[in-house]
Write an enzyme that holds these catalytic residues in place. Structure first.
Site, PDB file in Angstrom:
ATOM      1  N   CYS A 134       0.860  -1.184   0.000  1.00 49.27           N
ATOM      2  CA  CYS A 134       0.000   0.000   0.000  1.00 49.27           C
ATOM      3  C   CYS A 134       0.903   1.244   0.000  1.00 49.27           C
ATOM      4  O   CYS A 134       1.732   1.399  -0.892  1.00 49.27           O
ATOM      5  CB  CYS A 134      -0.939  -0.059   1.207  1.00 49.27           C
ATOM      6  SG  CYS A 134      -2.109   1.294   1.384  1.00 49.27           S
ATOM      7  N   ASP A 189      -7.282  -1.259  -9.396  1.00 49.02           N
ATOM      8  CA  ASP A 189      -7.039  -0.472  -8.190  1.00 49.02           C
ATOM      9  C   ASP A 189      -7.254   1.012  -8.493  1.00 49.02           C
ATOM     10  O   ASP A 189      -6.519   1.591  -9.302  1.00 49.02           O
ATOM     11  CB  ASP A 189      -5.599  -0.713  -7.730  1.00 49.02           C
ATOM     12  CG  ASP A 189      -5.283  -0.086  -6.379  1.00 49.02           C
ATOM     13  OD1 ASP A 189      -6.057   0.771  -5.915  1.00 49.02           O
ATOM     14  OD2 ASP A 189      -4.255  -0.459  -5.799  1.00 49.02           O
ATOM     15  N   HIS A 221      -7.008  -3.911  -3.997  1.00 51.11           N
ATOM     16  CA  HIS A 221      -6.042  -3.167  -3.207  1.00 51.11           C
ATOM     17  C   HIS A 221      -6.034  -3.720  -1.772  1.00 51.11           C
ATOM     18  O   HIS A 221      -7.078  -3.817  -1.132  1.00 51.11           O
ATOM     19  CB  HIS A 221      -6.414  -1.684  -3.178  1.00 51.11           C
ATOM     20  CG  HIS A 221      -5.435  -0.831  -2.439  1.00 51.11           C
ATOM     21  ND1 HIS A 221      -4.296  -0.334  -3.020  1.00 51.11           N
ATOM     22  CD2 HIS A 221      -5.413  -0.421  -1.153  1.00 51.11           C
ATOM     23  CE1 HIS A 221      -3.620   0.358  -2.124  1.00 51.11           C
ATOM     24  NE2 HIS A 221      -4.277   0.319  -0.980  1.00 51.11           N
TER      25      HIS A 221
END
Length: 253
Positions: A134, A189, A221
């Site tokens: 992330c 995403d 994601h």
């Protein structure tokens, strides 16, 4: 590895003292280091388990609390399982923490993480590998470009905003990277649309960086994080295979 030793360590930075999780094989010997950058939810049992898995594979893994300026981990209290419904409330709390960690601050911290690893008896001499998740995927890329002589491999998974049109976009350090790079993107995403995937690929290619970037079909994601509703088992297993393959090539040629 049959045993793993792990625990919390304290790391001095230019702005204070950061807590971090260190996990390494329990054989008393130094091993290649992997700097693991957390996702937006922060240092928690899930990331400790990931570090332990790396230690079990023969590496010394360090997971710093990137939000240490705001307190020790957990900076934000989290449920054991982060479901889709609870994410907005959590992001109301972690959003300001993420925005406060500017690229300049993050790379100032990165120098401290790398210095600490270089001085640890659990770490073998030589450059390290970096992996991030992330928001940590951005930091992995930035660290590889900011400290090219100290990073031999860099990976990132379900990263967002990797190649924006802003002056401080991570992809702009591509021409300084000497490490081998691997990115596993989440499918569809919204934080990394196709144009950014293409821009990142183009930047790495034009810079002559050894790299592979792949989109994982059906993986959302956050797909590596088993304590969230975004977890995707197939994508996670693919991530581990790719990461361990990268580390094997880097440290055991």
């Amino acid at each position: 590895m049959s045993s793993v030793q792990a625990g919390t360590v304290e790391i001095r930075t230019a702005d204070g003292t950061a807590d971090a999780y260190l996990s390494h094989p329990g054989d008393g010997r130094p091993h290649p280091a992997v700097l693991l950058y957390m996702d937006a939810f922060g240092l928690r049992p899930q990331l400790r388990a990931m570090a332990d898995r790396l230690a079990g594979a023969g590496y010394t893994a360090l997971v710093p609390n990137l939000f240490y300026r705001h307190g020790r981990a957990p900076v934000v209290e989290l449920p054991e399982f982060i479901d889709h419904e609870g994410r907005p409330e959590i992001f109301e709390k972690v959003g300001p923490l993420i925005r406060s960690l500017t690229p300049d601050l993050a790379m100032r911290d990165a120098a401290a993480w790398l210095d600490w690893l270089a001085g640890s008896p659990a770490v073998a001499a030589g450059p390290v590998a970096v992996t991030g998740y992330c928001m940590g995927a951005r930091l992995s890329l930035l660290t590889a470009g900011t400290f090219p002589e100290r990073v031999a491999a860099a990976a990132g998974f379900h990263g967002g905003r990797l190649a924006t049109d802003t002056p401080d976009s991570p992809h702009r350090v591509a021409d300084r990277i000497t490490a081998e790079v691997y990115f596993g993107h989440a499918d569809g995403d919204p934080s990394l649309p196709p144009e950014q995937i293409e821009r990142l690929e183009r930047a790495l290619t034009e810079a002559g960086v050894r790299h592979r970037c792949e989109v994982y079909p059906g993986a959302r994601h956050g797909f590596t994080q088993a304590d969230t509703s975004a977890y995707h088992k197939e994508g996670d297993e693919r991530h581990w295979a790719a990461l361990l393959d990268l580390l094997e090539r880097t440290f055991r040629p």
